[in-house]
Design a protein around this motif. Sequence first.
Motif, PDB file in Angstrom:
ATOM      1  N   GLU A  59       0.817  -1.210   0.000  1.00 30.21           N
ATOM      2  CA  GLU A  59       0.000   0.000   0.000  1.00 30.21           C
ATOM      3  C   GLU A  59       0.858   1.271   0.000  1.00 30.21           C
ATOM      4  O   GLU A  59       0.493   2.276  -0.624  1.00 30.21           O
ATOM      5  CB  GLU A  59      -0.921   0.004   1.214  1.00 30.21           C
ATOM      6  CG  GLU A  59      -1.950  -1.120   1.250  1.00 30.21           C
ATOM      7  CD  GLU A  59      -3.050  -0.945   0.229  1.00 30.21           C
ATOM      8  OE1 GLU A  59      -3.152   0.153  -0.360  1.00 30.21           O
ATOM      9  OE2 GLU A  59      -3.813  -1.913   0.020  1.00 30.21           O
ATOM     10  N   MET A  60       1.980   1.227   0.699  1.00 26.12           N
ATOM     11  CA  MET A  60       2.832   2.424   0.811  1.00 26.12           C
ATOM     12  C   MET A  60       3.826   2.534  -0.334  1.00 26.12           C
ATOM     13  O   MET A  60       4.412   3.590  -0.552  1.00 26.12           O
ATOM     14  CB  MET A  60       3.582   2.390   2.140  1.00 26.12           C
ATOM     15  CG  MET A  60       2.680   2.344   3.361  1.00 26.12           C
ATOM     16  SD  MET A  60       2.129   3.965   3.914  1.00 26.12           S
ATOM     17  CE  MET A  60       3.557   4.508   4.830  1.00 26.12           C
ATOM     18  N   GLY A  88      -4.440   4.301   3.192  1.00 26.45           N
ATOM     19  CA  GLY A  88      -4.986   5.437   2.459  1.00 26.45           C
ATOM     20  C   GLY A  88      -3.969   6.513   2.199  1.00 26.45           C
ATOM     21  O   GLY A  88      -2.750   6.287   2.284  1.00 26.45           O
ATOM     22  N   GLU A  89      -4.467   7.697   1.881  1.00 25.78           N
ATOM     23  CA  GLU A  89      -3.631   8.856   1.568  1.00 25.78           C
ATOM     24  C   GLU A  89      -4.171  10.066   2.318  1.00 25.78           C
ATOM     25  O   GLU A  89      -5.358  10.123   2.663  1.00 25.78           O
ATOM     26  CB  GLU A  89      -3.625   9.130   0.063  1.00 25.78           C
ATOM     27  CG  GLU A  89      -3.075   7.997  -0.781  1.00 25.78           C
ATOM     28  CD  GLU A  89      -3.134   8.282  -2.273  1.00 25.78           C
ATOM     29  OE1 GLU A  89      -2.386   7.644  -3.018  1.00 25.78           O
ATOM     30  OE2 GLU A  89      -3.938   9.151  -2.668  1.00 25.78           O
ATOM     31  N   GLU A  90      -3.302  11.051   2.527  1.00 21.85           N
ATOM     32  CA  GLU A  90      -3.748  12.264   3.210  1.00 21.85           C
ATOM     33  C   GLU A  90      -2.921  13.452   2.768  1.00 21.85           C
ATOM     34  O   GLU A  90      -1.831  13.329   2.198  1.00 21.85           O
ATOM     35  CB  GLU A  90      -3.646  12.101   4.726  1.00 21.85           C
ATOM     36  CG  GLU A  90      -2.246  11.977   5.258  1.00 21.85           C
ATOM     37  CD  GLU A  90      -2.194  11.868   6.772  1.00 21.85           C
ATOM     38  OE1 GLU A  90      -1.126  12.184   7.332  1.00 21.85           O
ATOM     39  OE2 GLU A  90      -3.200  11.470   7.396  1.00 21.85           O
ATOM     40  N   GLY A 102      -7.690  13.048   5.273  1.00 21.96           N
ATOM     41  CA  GLY A 102      -7.295  11.791   4.675  1.00 21.96           C
ATOM     42  C   GLY A 102      -8.481  10.954   4.242  1.00 21.96           C
ATOM     43  O   GLY A 102      -9.620  11.186   4.640  1.00 21.96           O
ATOM     44  N   GLY A 104      -9.241   6.619   3.141  1.00 23.60           N
ATOM     45  CA  GLY A 104      -8.664   5.299   2.984  1.00 23.60           C
ATOM     46  C   GLY A 104      -9.706   4.211   3.118  1.00 23.60           C
ATOM     47  O   GLY A 104     -10.911   4.455   3.005  1.00 23.60           O
ATOM     48  N   ALA A 132       1.873  15.775   1.325  1.00 22.54           N
ATOM     49  CA  ALA A 132       0.913  14.738   0.972  1.00 22.54           C
ATOM     50  C   ALA A 132       1.628  13.410   1.153  1.00 22.54           C
ATOM     51  O   ALA A 132       2.796  13.274   0.777  1.00 22.54           O
ATOM     52  CB  ALA A 132       0.438  14.907  -0.466  1.00 22.54           C
ATOM     53  N   SER A 133       0.979  12.445   1.730  1.00 22.52           N
ATOM     54  CA  SER A 133       1.662  11.190   2.027  1.00 22.52           C
ATOM     55  C   SER A 133       0.675  10.033   2.030  1.00 22.52           C
ATOM     56  O   SER A 133      -0.543  10.217   2.137  1.00 22.52           O
ATOM     57  CB  SER A 133       2.367  11.272   3.389  1.00 22.52           C
ATOM     58  OG  SER A 133       1.419  11.524   4.414  1.00 22.52           O
ATOM     59  N   ARG A 134       1.224   8.849   1.917  1.00 24.65           N
ATOM     60  CA  ARG A 134       0.452   7.636   2.103  1.00 24.65           C
ATOM     61  C   ARG A 134       0.494   7.262   3.581  1.00 24.65           C
ATOM     62  O   ARG A 134       1.457   7.538   4.279  1.00 24.65           O
ATOM     63  CB  ARG A 134       1.013   6.505   1.247  1.00 24.65           C
ATOM     64  CG  ARG A 134       0.892   6.761  -0.246  1.00 24.65           C
ATOM     65  CD  ARG A 134       1.393   5.579  -1.049  1.00 24.65           C
ATOM     66  NE  ARG A 134       1.274   5.816  -2.480  1.00 24.65           N
ATOM     67  CZ  ARG A 134       1.640   4.944  -3.425  1.00 24.65           C
ATOM     68  NH1 ARG A 134       2.152   3.768  -3.048  1.00 24.65           N
ATOM     69  NH2 ARG A 134       1.501   5.232  -4.698  1.00 24.65           N
ATOM     70  N   ARG A 181       3.410   6.966   8.406  1.00 25.67           N
ATOM     71  CA  ARG A 181       3.368   7.875   7.257  1.00 25.67           C
ATOM     72  C   ARG A 181       4.706   7.880   6.540  1.00 25.67           C
ATOM     73  O   ARG A 181       5.758   7.726   7.154  1.00 25.67           O
ATOM     74  CB  ARG A 181       3.031   9.301   7.712  1.00 25.67           C
ATOM     75  CG  ARG A 181       1.647   9.430   8.318  1.00 25.67           C
ATOM     76  CD  ARG A 181       1.355  10.869   8.715  1.00 25.67           C
ATOM     77  NE  ARG A 181      -0.024  11.029   9.151  1.00 25.67           N
ATOM     78  CZ  ARG A 181      -0.431  10.921  10.407  1.00 25.67           C
ATOM     79  NH1 ARG A 181       0.455  10.634  11.363  1.00 25.67           N
ATOM     80  NH2 ARG A 181      -1.707  11.066  10.717  1.00 25.67           N
ATOM     81  N   THR A 182       4.652   8.089   5.226  1.00 25.00           N
ATOM     82  CA  THR A 182       5.878   8.223   4.460  1.00 25.00           C
ATOM     83  C   THR A 182       6.633   9.455   4.914  1.00 25.00           C
ATOM     84  O   THR A 182       6.037  10.463   5.301  1.00 25.00           O
ATOM     85  CB  THR A 182       5.558   8.334   2.961  1.00 25.00           C
ATOM     86  OG1 THR A 182       4.573   9.370   2.766  1.00 25.00           O
ATOM     87  CG2 THR A 182       5.027   7.023   2.416  1.00 25.00           C
TER      88      THR A 182
END
Length: 206
Positions: A59-60, A88-90, A102, A104, A132-134, A181-182
Amino acid sequence: MHRRQLIRSSLGLAAAGALPMGLGACATRQPVDPNYPIASDQTAQAYTFEELVAAGSREMGIAAEAMGSAIERIFAEQGDRPTAYIAGEEAAGAAAVGVRYGRGALHMKDLSASQEVFWQGISIGWDVGGNASRVFTLVYGLYHPDMLYRRYPGVEGSAYLVAGLGVNYQRADGIVLAPIRTGVGLRLGANVGTMSYSRQRNILPF
């Protein structure tokens, strides 16, 4: 005469609340919704370390080694029985006051399909910027999907970096969320605040 006596006897029993089940159906109690989590929910299936590493890296879009390091740290601090995860993403931004939105999907082994989930939060901190990150969130203590949707205060001082990923904790009523988070554009200062999870997107981050 006997028929009248039988009717009167039945009416007397009904008034006293002593009618047999067949005759007292009209006086049945209304069902009461249980409070969650209930005892039967405690059997919800948990995810293993290997399952979460595979899902998280997919997912990431990152290496399994990095995801494994982050999850291993969470397992050491929170335990190895997460009953759900959110992928998800945010997007987030801050200028002393930060906001985060976010979207997801909630995954549980006991669900036939994933459920869409939204989250929005606000924080007060020292950081300025946006990103913005996954996001891949481990969920502890969730035995029924409906109990996810509430506000979670951030656990102050819990934010840290591991293997280039940011991790922090949110906790409410026995449910613990551990978002991963990334690291690109990561703003740890925004982790001190509240996060609200909902079934639909809300514009206000409260």
